[in-house]
Write a protein that holds these residues in place. Structure first.
Motif: not given
Length: 470
Positions: A393-421
């Motif tokens: 996690x420290x490496x992700x933050x140092x290399x500026x890739x935290x935003x990519x992780x946030x985006x991907x988690x958002x996609x995953x949560x959106x997929x789950x929420x959408x499929x439930x509907x």
């Protein structure tokens, strides 16, 4: 630390930069940003404070040098130049958010005007060309039905699994006869080109019919007994002469056949915790049904995205698509055909389009990503790579890739929420319930497909960390 201070300052100020946006392409814009002095002042103050803490000026304590003295000693132009380096990326991000743009790549920034004196009326002005997510409207999820294949488990599926289990407990027994398909042979190989030996191997184990060595090997070995040899011609599969036709001499040292245990209660007791073959078969069937359900869930994800995209013409950002396409093609073998390269490029474009759809879905559903969501997601990837989660996690933050992780988690949560509907049905109208696989409040951070998607950035870092440790 400086950026955090800047962020706090901007939270306390009304953001009053002037922006104009010109659409260059459906997926590319040019934004012009003009910054009032009031918005630039916090960056000038931060730059002066940083310089004051690093230099000694006679008559003043370190860190307490007045702005006018710093401007006179180092030059306002030099100070504003450094401040602009900090200001432009953050002001760009703020302006893009204010104009509700969705950048897909790093912008091309061009500073056009900078105030060169403290009393200069010139305003900071810069432009940003960037590829953005195109505008499109997803269909309503209310009442949506998605057709998926049934999760069928056939008798042959169970039989195939049982056969695999038998092979795990099989034994190889030497036979005094000619080799035939399915037998395991121990062989010596010698390869020559124009009479010169270019390769040789001894004691190689090979199953006839597997087809994973040299072209023509299976035909050459069949009918040979232990101690016999033969020769044939074939292109070499690897090494310095890969692809060149060579004369192959092969000698059979031994021939063994695979003997499998009978399917009965004794086998069930030896191969499992069950007492009877019927109990073992039932357990194997349940495992097959679970795997089929997992495949059906993946098919449901794909079908859900396809349903969202149905009838939509969604252009992809050309530059981002090419970069992703090049990445996919570079993973192919060097001698990959043009057809395979085109397939890889098409797959990259589909992947990008699917990501944009999931991003839009997450926004439509107002998905929020918590710190725990991201931490859990990255910890899962770290576990898959055998890396300490904290270091990863420290490496992700140092290399500026935290935003990519946030985006991907958002996609995953959106997929789950959408499929439930939505409602999933098989072709015969049977409703399929995936609720146990679709958590209400957590992203699917343990899902293999999701982690592979997310980790374009994260897995790259994980790979580099693994290589470094080795």
């Amino acid at each position: 630390m400086r950026r955090e201070k800047h962020k706090k300052l901007f939270e306390e100020l009304e953001f009053r930069v002037r922006t104009t946006v010109k659409k260059l392409e459906p997926t590319k814009v040019k934004m012009t940003v003009t910054v009032d002095q009031k918005e630039l002042d916090p960056y000038l103050d931060q730059t002066r404070q940083r310089i004051a803490s690093q230099v000694n000026v006679p008559g003043f304590r370190k860190g307490h040098v007045p702005a006018a003295v710093l401007d006179a000693r180092f030059g306002f132009a030099a100070i504003v130049s450094e401040a602009v380096n900090d200001a432009v990326p953050e002001l760009y991000a703020k302006a893009a958010q204010k104009r509700e743009l969705h950048p897909m790549d790093q912008p091309k920034l061009d500073v056009e005007a900078v105030p060169m004196k403290a009393d200069d009326d010139t305003k900071l002005k810069f432009t940003a060309e960037v590829e953005v997510r195109p505008e499109f409207t997803l269909p309503s999820l209310e009442g949506m039905e998605v057709e998926i294949p049934a999760a069928e488990v056939k008798d042959e599926d169970v039989a195939e699994r049982l056969e695999g289990l038998r092979k795990r407990f099989g034994t190889l027994v030497g036979v005094d006869r000619a080799a035939q398909k399915g037998d395991f042979v121990n062989i010596d190989l010698t390869a020559t080109i124009d009479g010169e030996q270019v390769d040789s191997q001894s004691g190689v184990s090979y199953q006839i019919g597997s087809g994973n060595m040299l072209e023509g090997m299976d035909d050459a070995l069949e009918t040979l007994t232990a101690g016999e040899k033969t020769s044939f011609e074939a292109p070499l599969a690897s090494g310095e002469h890969a692809g060149e036709k060579a004369s192959i001499e092969v000698t059979v040292n031994s021939v063994k056949e695979e003997q499998l245990p009978e399917l009965n209660d004794d086998f069930a007791q030896e191969a499992s915790e069950f007492d009877t073959l019927d109990e073992l078969k039932e357990s194997v069937k349940k495992a097959a049904e679970q795997d089929a359900k997992g495949r059906q869930l993946q098919e449901a994800r794909d079908a859900f995205i396809a349903k969202l995209e149905e009838g939509l013409d969604i252009p992809v950002p050309a530059g981002v698509a090419k970069q992703l396409s090049d990445d996919h093609i570079n993973q192919l073998p060097k001698d990959a055909s043009e057809e395979n390269k085109k397939a890889a490029a098409d797959e990259a474009e589909k992947e990008l389009r699917d990501q944009m759809v999931l991003d839009q879905l997450s926004e439509d559903l107002k998905i929020e990503v918590s710190q725990n969501d991201v931490t859990d997601f990255l910890a899962t990837i770290a576990q898959q790579y055998g890396i300490d989660p904290g270091q990863f996690i420290q490496s992700i933050v140092r290399q500026g890739q935290l935003g990519s992780a946030v985006t991907e988690v958002g996609r995953s949560k959106g997929m789950v929420a959408g499929m439930r509907q939505v409602t999933f049905k098989t072709s015969d109208g049977t409703v399929v319930d995936f609720s146990e696989y679709l958590p209400a409040d957590e992203p699917e951070t343990s899902d293999e497909e999701a982690s592979a998607q997310a980790a374009a950035a994260a897995a790259s870092i994980a790979d580099s960390m693994t290589a470094a440790s080795k």
